[in-house]
Design a protein around this motif. Structure first.
Motif, short mmCIF file in Angstrom:
data_model
loop_
_atom_site.label_atom_id
_atom_site.label_comp_id
_atom_site.label_asym_id
_atom_site.label_seq_id
_atom_site.Cartn_x
_atom_site.Cartn_y
_atom_site.Cartn_z
N ARG A 53 11.72 11.01 -5.97
CA ARG A 53 10.63 10.71 -6.90
C ARG A 53 10.74 9.26 -7.34
O ARG A 53 11.77 8.83 -7.84
CB ARG A 53 10.68 11.62 -8.13
CG ARG A 53 9.57 11.26 -9.12
CD ARG A 53 9.42 12.27 -10.24
NE ARG A 53 8.38 11.86 -11.16
CZ ARG A 53 7.07 11.98 -10.95
NH1 ARG A 53 6.65 12.51 -9.83
NH2 ARG A 53 6.21 11.58 -11.85
N PHE A 54 9.65 8.53 -7.14
CA PHE A 54 9.56 7.16 -7.62
C PHE A 54 9.08 7.17 -9.07
O PHE A 54 8.28 8.03 -9.46
CB PHE A 54 8.54 6.37 -6.80
CG PHE A 54 9.10 5.69 -5.59
CD1 PHE A 54 10.22 6.14 -4.94
CD2 PHE A 54 8.47 4.57 -5.08
CE1 PHE A 54 10.73 5.51 -3.83
CE2 PHE A 54 8.96 3.92 -3.96
CZ PHE A 54 10.09 4.39 -3.33
N GLY B 47 8.85 3.99 4.88
CA GLY B 47 8.37 4.10 3.51
C GLY B 47 8.44 2.81 2.73
O GLY B 47 8.13 2.78 1.55
N ALA B 48 8.87 1.74 3.35
CA ALA B 48 8.92 0.40 2.75
C ALA B 48 9.93 0.27 1.62
O ALA B 48 9.73 -0.50 0.68
CB ALA B 48 7.52 -0.04 2.29
N ALA C 212 0.83 -1.21 0.00
CA ALA C 212 0.00 0.00 0.00
C ALA C 212 0.87 1.26 0.00
O ALA C 212 0.58 2.23 -0.73
CB ALA C 212 -0.94 -0.01 1.21
N MET C 213 1.94 1.25 0.79
CA MET C 213 2.85 2.40 0.81
C MET C 213 3.47 2.62 -0.57
O MET C 213 3.51 3.74 -1.08
CB MET C 213 3.96 2.19 1.84
CG MET C 213 3.54 2.31 3.26
SD MET C 213 5.00 2.11 4.34
CE MET C 213 4.19 1.93 5.92
N LEU C 214 3.98 1.55 -1.16
CA LEU C 214 4.65 1.66 -2.45
C LEU C 214 3.69 2.09 -3.55
O LEU C 214 4.07 2.86 -4.44
CB LEU C 214 5.34 0.34 -2.79
CG LEU C 214 6.51 -0.02 -1.86
CD1 LEU C 214 6.96 -1.45 -2.09
CD2 LEU C 214 7.67 0.96 -2.02
N ARG C 215 2.44 1.64 -3.48
CA ARG C 215 1.43 2.09 -4.46
C ARG C 215 1.22 3.60 -4.34
O ARG C 215 1.10 4.30 -5.34
CB ARG C 215 0.10 1.35 -4.27
CG ARG C 215 0.08 -0.04 -4.86
CD ARG C 215 -1.33 -0.62 -4.95
NE ARG C 215 -2.00 -0.67 -3.66
CZ ARG C 215 -1.93 -1.70 -2.80
NH1 ARG C 215 -1.22 -2.77 -3.12
NH2 ARG C 215 -2.58 -1.67 -1.66
N ARG C 216 1.17 4.11 -3.11
CA ARG C 216 0.96 5.55 -2.90
C ARG C 216 2.18 6.36 -3.35
O ARG C 216 2.03 7.49 -3.81
CB ARG C 216 0.65 5.84 -1.44
CG ARG C 216 -0.77 5.41 -1.08
CD ARG C 216 -1.23 5.89 0.26
NE ARG C 216 -1.24 7.35 0.38
CZ ARG C 216 -1.28 7.97 1.55
NH1 ARG C 216 -1.31 7.29 2.68
NH2 ARG C 216 -1.30 9.29 1.60
N ASP D 225 4.96 -6.13 -6.08
CA ASP D 225 4.88 -7.48 -5.50
C ASP D 225 6.26 -8.14 -5.44
O ASP D 225 6.63 -8.74 -4.43
CB ASP D 225 3.93 -8.36 -6.30
CG ASP D 225 2.47 -7.98 -6.12
OD1 ASP D 225 2.15 -7.18 -5.21
OD2 ASP D 225 1.63 -8.49 -6.91
N ALA D 226 7.03 -8.01 -6.52
CA ALA D 226 8.36 -8.63 -6.56
C ALA D 226 9.29 -7.99 -5.53
O ALA D 226 10.05 -8.69 -4.86
CB ALA D 226 8.95 -8.50 -7.96
N TYR D 227 9.22 -6.67 -5.40
CA TYR D 227 10.08 -5.99 -4.43
C TYR D 227 9.70 -6.38 -3.00
O TYR D 227 10.58 -6.70 -2.19
CB TYR D 227 10.01 -4.48 -4.62
CG TYR D 227 10.90 -3.74 -3.64
CD1 TYR D 227 12.27 -3.97 -3.60
CD2 TYR D 227 10.37 -2.84 -2.74
CE1 TYR D 227 13.09 -3.31 -2.70
CE2 TYR D 227 11.18 -2.18 -1.82
CZ TYR D 227 12.54 -2.42 -1.81
OH TYR D 227 13.34 -1.78 -0.90
#
Length: 188
Positions: free
Chosen positions: A124-125, A147-148, A90-94, A134-136
């Motif tokens: 910046r991602f 921040g995962a 969820a964090m990475l999606r945001r 998912d892989a990460y």
């Protein structure tokens, strides 16, 4: 003598780069943001609490205790360490496709006084696919990281642009740490 009030192996490795001898003091400080607390104030409060707790535990004349905290901030939301895989995803999606701040605050506490340094970096991602996220997360690297992600690990491949301090994003900004320690006449 210099002491680091941190359980983070990354902070230890970074502090070693300054070439100063130090010991680690183990402290437990609650990391809970208060309602309405500004993110920068929160990070500073936690870092200060770590340094003060370490100084109190040691109770040694001449001890200089360094406390640090680093958090990822997006839209006034503080992203701490993920609780589980779903939280990390969820964090990475945001964070995907967006620029966030990484706030690192350092406090040094001794009998001579208390001094602070702050470092704010902008990260910046790139746009991340569900498969990339998912892989990460499956690597296990996001756990225990604000921040995962870990910029120094596989998480570095998620980052499109960094403006600021690489070591600050890792958890201990070296320039600011050296400047802070020079206030105590340490040759950093």
């Amino acid at each position: 003598m210099l002491y680091l009030a941190s359980q983070s192996p990354r902070r230890r490795q970074l502090l070693e780069q300054l070439g100063l001898p130090f010991l680690v003091v183990d402290v437990e400080v609650p990391e809970q943001r208060e309602a309405g607390e500004d993110p920068r104030d929160y990070v500073s409060r936690v870092a200060n609490a770590k340094a003060r707790a370490g100084h109190k535990v040691l109770n040694i004349d001449g001890a200089i205790v360094l406390g640090a905290d680093t958090e990822v901030v997006l839209d006034d939301a503080v992203f701490g360490k993920p609780a589980d895989a779903d939280d990390a995803k969820a964090m990475l999606r945001r964070l995907s496709g967006r620029t966030h701040q990484v706030i690192s605050v350092l406090w040094a506490v001794s009998g001579q006084g208390e001094y602070c340094e702050t470092c704010v970096s902008r990260v910046r991602f790139g746009d991340l696919s569900v498969a990339q996220i998912d892989a990460y997360v499956a690597t296990g690297e996001p756990f225990g990281k604000a921040g995962a992600y870990a910029i120094q690990g596989r998480g570095g491949s998620l980052i499109e642009h960094l403006e600021g301090s690489y070591s600050g994003v890792m958890g201990l900004p070296l320039f600011e740490t050296a400047r802070l320690l020079r206030r105590f006449a340490l040759p950093a």
